[in-house]
Write an enzyme that holds these catalytic residues in place. Structure first.
Site, PDB file in Angstrom:
ATOM      1  N   THR A  43       0.863  -1.183   0.000  1.00 19.95           N
ATOM      2  CA  THR A  43       0.000   0.000   0.000  1.00 19.95           C
ATOM      3  C   THR A  43       0.895   1.227   0.000  1.00 19.95           C
ATOM      4  O   THR A  43       2.131   1.098  -0.026  1.00 19.95           O
ATOM      5  CB  THR A  43      -0.914   0.008   1.232  1.00 19.95           C
ATOM      6  OG1 THR A  43      -1.834   1.086   1.134  1.00 19.95           O
ATOM      7  CG2 THR A  43      -0.118   0.164   2.515  1.00 19.95           C
ATOM      8  N   LYS A  75      -7.573   3.809   5.131  1.00 15.39           N
ATOM      9  CA  LYS A  75      -6.376   3.514   5.917  1.00 15.39           C
ATOM     10  C   LYS A  75      -5.919   4.707   6.748  1.00 15.39           C
ATOM     11  O   LYS A  75      -4.867   4.648   7.384  1.00 15.39           O
ATOM     12  CB  LYS A  75      -5.245   3.067   4.989  1.00 15.39           C
ATOM     13  CG  LYS A  75      -5.617   1.865   4.126  1.00 15.39           C
ATOM     14  CD  LYS A  75      -4.571   1.570   3.088  1.00 15.39           C
ATOM     15  CE  LYS A  75      -5.052   0.468   2.152  1.00 15.39           C
ATOM     16  NZ  LYS A  75      -4.089   0.197   1.073  1.00 15.39           N
ATOM     17  N   GLY A  86      -2.298   6.878  10.060  1.00 12.87           N
ATOM     18  CA  GLY A  86      -2.451   6.058   8.872  1.00 12.87           C
ATOM     19  C   GLY A  86      -1.599   4.809   9.029  1.00 12.87           C
ATOM     20  O   GLY A  86      -0.621   4.810   9.775  1.00 12.87           O
ATOM     21  N   SER A 165       4.564  -0.189   0.193  1.00 10.62           N
ATOM     22  CA  SER A 165       5.310  -0.596  -0.992  1.00 10.62           C
ATOM     23  C   SER A 165       5.559   0.569  -1.948  1.00 10.62           C
ATOM     24  O   SER A 165       6.571   0.605  -2.646  1.00 10.62           O
ATOM     25  CB  SER A 165       4.538  -1.697  -1.730  1.00 10.62           C
ATOM     26  OG  SER A 165       3.230  -1.246  -2.062  1.00 10.62           O
TER      27      SER A 165
END
Length: 242
Positions: A43, A75, A86, A165
């Site tokens: 994410t 998120k 987050g 990522s």
């Protein structure tokens, strides 16, 4: 005959060991590839701080292996008025950590730094929390931190944090834009997240965000004190009415 039998058995054993040694690296590479494909941090979450405004923005994609499970997960959340967080990683693990952070903020009101350090201590030492797989970004009007399960509480020198990522892409883009005159923190975060979503296959363009400070703030620290004043006033009114 016995000597020939023993030598042949040794030869077979040596051949078996050699074949296993040749097979093991390929198996390890396969398991590593599978682990990388199903990474829980697939994410992108970005925090940008500029001119008294702090923005945390994240994409909405959830990936399991090579499959997109859900495109619109939120998120980013308000932990308490004026404090936003987050996460990248397993959702259940992240919410467990958010709950622990809320407890620390209740014990140390208005002290986000201390609350984050205490959470990192628990995360590092607690037998249960050690197994949680997530990375968090937490911010208020004065500070922003990245918290990891290895006990790290990192405060950026330039007010920009990127995790997940696609975090490195978003981080690099935000740092390139943060000095551009006239660009607000929200504009920087959105442009940087768009670049990350165009680059990282585990990141989509369905962004959610929270803003602290500035005219577009979605949460303010004063909300908590205002609610407390309202509660005290209503309590006092009901007492005097009795």
């Amino acid at each position: 005959a016995r000597a020939r039998s023993m030598s042949s058995s040794f030869a077979r054993a040596a051949l078996r060991r050699a074949s296993l040694a040749a097979f093991r690296p390929a198996r390890d590479r396969a398991s590593f590839s599978a682990a990388a494909t199903s990474s829980p941090h697939a994410t992108t979450v970005l925090c940008v701080r500029k001119d008294g405004e702090t923005v945390i923005m994240a994409d909405g994609q959830v990936t399991m292996g090579s499959e997109i499970v859900k495109p619109n997960v939120k998120k980013v959340r308000i932990i308490e008025p004026g404090v936003v967080g987050g996460f990248a990683g397993a959702t259940a693990d992240a919410f467990t950590l958010f709950e622990r952070l809320e407890q620390q903020l209740e014990q140390h009101p208005g002290q986000l730094t201390r609350a984050c350090v205490e959470l990192a201590k628990q995360w590092r030492t607690d037998k249960f929390l050690r197994k949680l797989e997530a990375t968090m970004i937490v911010a208020d009007k004065e500070s922003s931190f990245q918290i990891t399960g290895s006990g790290d509480v990192l405060e950026p020198h330039d007010g920009v944090i990127g995790i997940g990522s696609g975090g490195s892409y978003a981080l690099a883009a935000a740092r390139a834009l943060v000095d551009v005159p006239g660009m607000k923190a929200f504009d920087i975060a959105k442009k940087a997240m768009t670049i990350a979503a165009d680059t990282c296959v585990y990141t989509n363009h369905n962004f959610t965000h929270q803003i602290i400070g500035g005219p577009d703030a979605t949460t303010k620290a004063e909300e908590k004190s205002d609610k407390g004043k309202e509660t005290k006033a209503s309590t006092k009114a009901s007492t005097s009415g009795e």
